[in-house]
Design a protein around this motif. Structure first.
Motif, PDB file in Angstrom:
ATOM      1  N   GLN A  31       0.893  -1.240   0.136  1.00 16.86           N
ATOM      2  CA  GLN A  31      -0.205   0.167   0.061  1.00 16.86           C
ATOM      3  C   GLN A  31       0.957   1.532  -0.143  1.00 16.86           C
ATOM      4  O   GLN A  31       0.274   1.788  -0.074  1.00 16.86           O
ATOM      5  N   ASN A 233      -9.748   0.748   2.008  1.00 17.18           N
ATOM      6  CA  ASN A 233      -9.628   1.458   2.616  1.00 17.18           C
ATOM      7  C   ASN A 233      -8.191   2.860   2.444  1.00 17.18           C
ATOM      8  O   ASN A 233      -8.246   3.883   2.245  1.00 17.18           O
ATOM      9  N   ASN A 234      -7.475   1.789   1.578  1.00 15.97           N
ATOM     10  CA  ASN A 234      -5.921   2.491   1.528  1.00 15.97           C
ATOM     11  C   ASN A 234      -5.964   0.639  -0.388  1.00 15.97           C
ATOM     12  O   ASN A 234      -5.365   0.114   0.034  1.00 15.97           O
ATOM     13  N   GLY A 237      -2.622   3.503  -2.087  1.00 12.46           N
ATOM     14  CA  GLY A 237      -2.352   4.654  -1.636  1.00 12.46           C
ATOM     15  C   GLY A 237      -3.849   6.105  -1.940  1.00 12.46           C
ATOM     16  O   GLY A 237      -4.123   6.871  -1.278  1.00 12.46           O
ATOM     17  N   ASP A 239      -7.794   6.425  -1.422  1.00 14.00           N
ATOM     18  CA  ASP A 239      -9.299   6.224  -0.016  1.00 14.00           C
ATOM     19  C   ASP A 239     -10.446   4.981  -1.658  1.00 14.00           C
ATOM     20  O   ASP A 239     -11.385   6.555  -1.594  1.00 14.00           O
TER      21      ASP A 239
END
Ligand code: SAH
Length: 386
Positions: A31, A233-234, A237, A239
């Protein structure tokens, strides 16, 4: 199923999780990698472009992939998976062969015959006549299979929907069917069995199987919740948590290791297929799950069993995590937040199951639960759609 490449079938659910085994660690998504670092990895182009093409090799000559999408039971892959599920198929075979007294000289209706396997079992066990009703293109294969195996005089294959066909007889003595979907009720074929029962079954006739029960338990599942839910959520990088919301609502069909189970198992509902009405498949059931050890809980898990209570010896099978795996696996419902539970504490709540109004083949599930423990105070309602 984890290795399956055919994804057209309803039972090969869109939500089925595949646990990828990365042989090459370089392929793991990092991530936090920088633009420069990400750019150095192999793009694996050849494989990527192939993924978007329909695989013609799995289709018959006069069929398009769209036909199969809308008529998934026409392809042999889904029947292969069901037939190779020996827990499922052997149980039906045992019930029929070991209770041939039930079938001797009886007229049988096979609701959703597929390849005709259950009809063949019944014919072999001495049924007077078997009507094998199948709505998909597989009915043509069933017809051929019946003929090749020398049962044309005993088994009549009828191609069409149970709700639309005309049976050559007014009544049948036995209705046999393998109608169960993921979470027992996904696909909602139970209604078709009940329709056939009310239309054709003699008053003291048998429905096989005649009992189905749904259960609930709770599991620790940190690793997989992270991989399937928190992933959004990631993403490189960015959202993408709006997709997380959707992924939370979609129950996941997968096998759960029995070591993940933290609580007892609670019976939610038993359906008596001989007596119930279609409305009984929608219900609200209370539950109380008592922790058998201190642990975290990430999800509730639903599974079912079916039984044939009219047999000489009560027979059936379970799709639970403590039993041998079946193609139904289990159904995992992730909880919004992680619960911390201590041995002896309990999660209480209720589960509401209902047919989706727009698409009656879909199932709406509402989960209400609360835990007031030493480490955790939670009370919530969550909705899911299968
Ligand atoms: N009896 C077979 C197949 C079970 S799968 C076996 O045990 O292997 C259920 C089958 O029911 C599918 O082939 C599906 O096409 C068929 N089916 C579902 N709804 C139907 C309906 N309303 N009328 C006729 N067949 C139906």
């Amino acid at each position: 199923m984890e290795n399956s490449t055919i994804t057209t079938g309803v039972r090969q659910n869109r939500s089925t999780k595949i646990r990828f085994q990365y042989e090459d660690d370089d392929l793991e998504l990092d991530q936090d990698e920088t633009i420069e670092e990400a750019a150095t990895g192999s793009s694996n182009l050849e494989e990527d472009s192939a993924m978007c093409e329909p695989d013609d090799s799995i289709l018959g000559s006069d069929k398009t992939s769209a036909d199969y999408y809308f008529d998934s039971y026409s392809h042999f892959g889904i029947h292969e998976e069901m037939l190779k599920d020996v827990v499922r198929t052997k149980t039906y075979q045992n019930v029929i062969y070991k209770n041939s007294f039930l079938f001797k000289d009886k007229v049988v209706l096979d609701v959703g015959a597929g390849t005709g396997i259950l009809s063949l079992f019944c014919a072999k066990a001495g049924a007077k006549h078997v009507y094998a009703v199948e709505c998909s293109q597989m009915a043509d294969m069933a017809q051929e299979i019946v003929k090749v195996n020398g049962f044309s005089s005993v088994i009549t294959v009828l191609k069409g929907k149970i709700e639309e066909i005309e049976l050559p007889v007014g009544q049948v003595d036995i209705i046999i069917s393998e109608w169960m979907g993921y979470f027992l009720l996904y696909e909602n074929m139970l209604n078709t069995v009940l329709y056939a029962r009310d239309k054709w079954l003699v008053s003291n006739g048998l429905v096989l199987p005649d009992k189905a029960s749904l259960y609930l338990t709770a599991i620790e599942d940190a690793e997989y919740k992270e991989d399937k839910i928190e992933f959004w959520n990631n993403v490189y990088g960015f959202d993408m948590s709006c997709i997380r919301k959707q992924s939370m609502m979609e129950p996941l069909v997968d096998t759960v290791d029995q070591n993940q189970i933290v609580t007892n198992s609670q019976l939610l509902k038993t359906m008596n297929i001989s007596k119930m009405t279609a409305g009984d498949a929608s219900f609200t059931a209370p539950f109380k799950l008592v922790a058998e050890r201190d642990d975290y809980i990430h999800a509730l898990v639903a599974y079912f069993d079916v039984s044939f209570t009219n047999c000489h010896k009560l027979t059936g099978f379970s799709t639970g995590p403590k039993s041998r795996a079946t193609h139904w696996k289990q159904t995992v419902l992730y909880l919004e937040e992680v619960l911390t539970i201590c041995q002896g504490e309990n999660i209480v709540g209720s589960m509401t199951v209902a047919q989706n109004r727009k698409n009656p083949r879909d199932v709406d599930i509402t989960l209400k639960y609360s835990l007031s423990g030493r480490r955790c105070l939670v009370s919530r309602t969550q909705s899911y759609k299968m």
